[in-house]
Motif scaffolding. Structure first.
Motif, mmCIF file in Angstrom:
data_model
loop_
_atom_site.group_PDB
_atom_site.id
_atom_site.type_symbol
_atom_site.label_atom_id
_atom_site.label_comp_id
_atom_site.label_asym_id
_atom_site.label_seq_id
_atom_site.Cartn_x
_atom_site.Cartn_y
_atom_site.Cartn_z
ATOM 1 N N MET A 34 -54.206 -54.038 66.580
ATOM 2 C CA MET A 34 -53.622 -54.266 65.277
ATOM 3 C C MET A 34 -53.716 -52.995 64.443
ATOM 4 S SD MET A 34 -52.418 -57.345 65.182
ATOM 5 C CE MET A 34 -52.120 -57.526 63.427
ATOM 6 N N ARG A 35 -52.730 -52.794 63.620
ATOM 7 C CA ARG A 35 -52.691 -51.639 62.734
ATOM 8 C C ARG A 35 -52.392 -52.069 61.315
ATOM 9 N NH1 ARG A 35 -50.767 -49.801 67.624
ATOM 10 N NH2 ARG A 35 -51.430 -47.688 68.246
ATOM 11 N N TRP A 36 -52.980 -51.367 60.390
ATOM 12 C CA TRP A 36 -52.598 -51.464 58.996
ATOM 13 C C TRP A 36 -51.808 -50.218 58.629
ATOM 14 C CZ3 TRP A 36 -52.782 -55.399 55.600
ATOM 15 C CH2 TRP A 36 -53.635 -56.473 55.879
ATOM 16 N N TYR A 37 -50.691 -50.433 57.967
ATOM 17 C CA TYR A 37 -49.845 -49.367 57.460
ATOM 18 C C TYR A 37 -49.760 -49.489 55.945
ATOM 19 C CZ TYR A 37 -47.905 -48.755 62.210
ATOM 20 O OH TYR A 37 -47.726 -48.524 63.550
ATOM 21 N N ARG A 38 -49.315 -48.423 55.333
ATOM 22 C CA ARG A 38 -49.001 -48.504 53.914
ATOM 23 C C ARG A 38 -47.783 -47.638 53.625
ATOM 24 N NH1 ARG A 38 -54.159 -45.264 51.238
ATOM 25 N NH2 ARG A 38 -53.536 -43.135 51.859
ATOM 26 N N GLN A 39 -47.084 -48.000 52.586
ATOM 27 C CA GLN A 39 -45.932 -47.242 52.153
ATOM 28 C C GLN A 39 -45.968 -47.114 50.644
ATOM 29 O OE1 GLN A 39 -42.065 -48.775 53.328
ATOM 30 N NE2 GLN A 39 -41.246 -46.693 53.356
ATOM 31 N N ALA A 40 -46.151 -45.897 50.191
ATOM 32 C CA ALA A 40 -46.163 -45.606 48.770
ATOM 33 C C ALA A 40 -44.750 -45.321 48.299
ATOM 34 C CB ALA A 40 -47.072 -44.418 48.484
ATOM 35 N N PRO A 41 -44.494 -45.470 47.007
ATOM 36 C CA PRO A 41 -43.150 -45.198 46.490
ATOM 37 C C PRO A 41 -42.676 -43.797 46.851
ATOM 38 C CG PRO A 41 -44.468 -46.300 44.830
ATOM 39 C CD PRO A 41 -45.401 -45.941 45.958
ATOM 40 N N GLY A 42 -41.480 -43.711 47.411
ATOM 41 C CA GLY A 42 -40.905 -42.429 47.761
ATOM 42 C C GLY A 42 -41.453 -41.794 49.015
ATOM 43 N N LYS A 43 -42.326 -42.490 49.719
ATOM 44 C CA LYS A 43 -42.924 -41.949 50.927
ATOM 45 C C LYS A 43 -42.628 -42.842 52.125
ATOM 46 C CE LYS A 43 -46.785 -39.703 48.545
ATOM 47 N NZ LYS A 43 -48.264 -39.582 48.472
ATOM 48 N N GLU A 44 -42.775 -42.268 53.306
ATOM 49 C CA GLU A 44 -42.588 -43.033 54.525
ATOM 50 C C GLU A 44 -43.817 -43.884 54.817
ATOM 51 O OE1 GLU A 44 -39.550 -40.051 56.935
ATOM 52 O OE2 GLU A 44 -41.582 -40.377 57.672
ATOM 53 N N ARG A 45 -43.599 -44.930 55.578
ATOM 54 C CA ARG A 45 -44.707 -45.774 55.990
ATOM 55 C C ARG A 45 -45.650 -44.975 56.879
ATOM 56 N NH1 ARG A 45 -43.616 -51.612 56.412
ATOM 57 N NH2 ARG A 45 -41.454 -50.907 56.696
ATOM 58 N N GLU A 46 -46.943 -45.088 56.642
ATOM 59 C CA GLU A 46 -47.927 -44.365 57.415
ATOM 60 C C GLU A 46 -49.015 -45.309 57.910
ATOM 61 O OE1 GLU A 46 -50.113 -41.480 55.132
ATOM 62 O OE2 GLU A 46 -50.500 -42.864 53.481
ATOM 63 N N VAL A 47 -49.546 -45.004 59.086
ATOM 64 C CA VAL A 47 -50.624 -45.817 59.619
ATOM 65 C C VAL A 47 -51.917 -45.469 58.901
ATOM 66 C CG1 VAL A 47 -51.153 -44.232 61.513
ATOM 67 C CG2 VAL A 47 -51.736 -46.660 61.710
ATOM 68 N N VAL A 48 -52.677 -46.478 58.572
ATOM 69 C CA VAL A 48 -53.927 -46.312 57.855
ATOM 70 C C VAL A 48 -55.129 -46.557 58.759
ATOM 71 C CG1 VAL A 48 -55.355 -47.257 55.991
ATOM 72 C CG2 VAL A 48 -52.910 -46.869 55.625
ATOM 73 N N ALA A 49 -55.051 -47.604 59.562
ATOM 74 C CA ALA A 49 -56.174 -47.981 60.408
ATOM 75 C C ALA A 49 -55.684 -48.712 61.643
ATOM 76 C CB ALA A 49 -57.164 -48.855 59.635
ATOM 77 N N TRP A 50 -56.492 -48.644 62.690
ATOM 78 C CA TRP A 50 -56.167 -49.263 63.971
ATOM 79 C C TRP A 50 -57.414 -49.909 64.533
ATOM 80 C CZ3 TRP A 50 -58.524 -47.994 68.602
ATOM 81 C CH2 TRP A 50 -57.929 -48.488 69.769
ATOM 82 N N ILE A 51 -57.226 -51.005 65.242
ATOM 83 C CA ILE A 51 -58.338 -51.673 65.907
ATOM 84 C C ILE A 51 -57.861 -52.203 67.248
ATOM 85 C CG2 ILE A 51 -57.912 -53.900 64.761
ATOM 86 C CD1 ILE A 51 -61.002 -54.219 64.647
ATOM 87 N N ASP A 52 -58.690 -52.063 68.268
ATOM 88 C CA ASP A 52 -58.305 -52.500 69.602
ATOM 89 C C ASP A 52 -58.401 -54.022 69.713
ATOM 90 O OD1 ASP A 52 -61.243 -51.828 71.730
ATOM 91 O OD2 ASP A 52 -61.057 -52.905 69.846
ATOM 92 N N PRO A 53 -57.903 -54.582 70.827
ATOM 93 C CA PRO A 53 -57.813 -56.049 70.914
ATOM 94 C C PRO A 53 -59.124 -56.799 70.720
ATOM 95 C CG PRO A 53 -56.392 -55.081 72.539
ATOM 96 C CD PRO A 53 -57.177 -53.944 71.937
ATOM 97 N N ASP A 54 -60.217 -56.263 71.235
ATOM 98 C CA ASP A 54 -61.479 -56.991 71.113
ATOM 99 C C ASP A 54 -62.330 -56.535 69.929
ATOM 100 O OD1 ASP A 54 -63.382 -55.375 73.832
ATOM 101 O OD2 ASP A 54 -62.493 -54.580 72.003
ATOM 102 N N GLY A 55 -61.800 -55.612 69.143
ATOM 103 C CA GLY A 55 -62.490 -55.203 67.933
ATOM 104 C C GLY A 55 -63.635 -54.231 68.125
ATOM 105 N N THR A 56 -63.732 -53.623 69.295
ATOM 106 C CA THR A 56 -64.839 -52.723 69.574
ATOM 107 C C THR A 56 -64.536 -51.270 69.252
ATOM 108 O OG1 THR A 56 -64.187 -52.506 71.898
ATOM 109 C CG2 THR A 56 -65.765 -54.242 71.349
ATOM 110 N N SER A 57 -63.280 -50.946 69.041
ATOM 111 C CA SER A 57 -62.898 -49.578 68.754
ATOM 112 C C SER A 57 -61.957 -49.547 67.559
ATOM 113 C CB SER A 57 -62.229 -48.940 69.969
ATOM 114 O OG SER A 57 -61.910 -47.588 69.732
#
Length: 113
Positions: A34-57
């Motif tokens: 799973m990933r969290w992204y964010r998009q600020a006004p006037g900017k492209e969407r960017e990845v903020v955080a990532w987590i693997d399927p079992d949550g260990t990484s």
């Protein structure tokens, strides 16, 4: 019909904290990073955080490293983004993604005095 719905956004003062939630449905949640992204006004969407399927990484963008924490609860099919020491530049619409789901509605985070 893979789907995610974000929630938990709002208005917070600089230095404050906020926790975002992502509710997933329609797919085998525990099989996907799973990933969290964010998009600020006037900017492209960017990845903020990532987590693997079992949550260990996990992995974070440099801009949020040390301030944000991504986690997941596979039993509840949710992903969470804990945000601390928020800055005005964190203001954006935040999205979560499994890579197979369509974009959800996002949740607005506004950091302002």
């Amino acid at each position: 019909q893979a789907q995610v719905v974000e929630s938990g956004g709002g208005l917070v003062q600089p230095g404050g904290s906020l926790t975002l939630s992502c509710a997933a449905s329609g797919f085998s949640f525990s099989s996907y990073s799973m990933r969290w992204y964010r998009q600020a006004p006037g900017k492209e969407r960017e990845v903020v955080a990532w987590i693997d399927p079992d949550g260990t990484s996990t992995s974070y963008a440099d801009a949020v490293k040390g301030r944000f924490t991504i986690s997941r609860d596979n039993a509840k099919k949710t992903a969470t983004l804990q945000m601390h020491n928020l800055k005005p530049e964190d203001t954006a619409v935040y999205y979560c993604s499994s890579g197979i789901s369509d974009w959800g509605p996002g949740t607005q985070v506004t950091v302002s005095s």
